[in-house]
Design a protein around this motif. Sequence first.
Motif: not given
Length: 120
Positions: A26-30, A109-117, A6-10
């Motif tokens: 671009r990174l998220a799509i890739n 919540m997304w931050t706590l659930q993310a493997d990477k932010v 699970t990746l969170l992009f801010v």
Amino acid sequence: MGNEQTLLFVLNDAPYGSERSFNGLRLAINLNEQEIETKINVFLMSDSVSCALPKQAPGEGYHVQQMLEILIAQGAEVKLCKTCCNARGISELPLIEGAEIGTLDDLSMWTLQADKVICF
């Protein structure tokens, strides 16, 4: 699905003028196109909330609205900061399909659930 990350992009910057939001998308799509399964969440803050407004018509080059639509079609969730939308007077404007106004609680919540932010 046990290996899914699970990746969170801010994102924080406006869709045009700087390439930070473009590069984040671009990174998220890739990452979605890699062999490792991912769950992508995108939280738009500050001036990046305008990335989710429809009917963008950039002169040439990249198209942030289309990039967000691609991510949503790939299964990403996209939320916009309610406070940031209110500050910019866009809370009542239509958004691209699949994007919605969120809150700091959603981001927390997304931050706590993310493997990477990942922040742009």
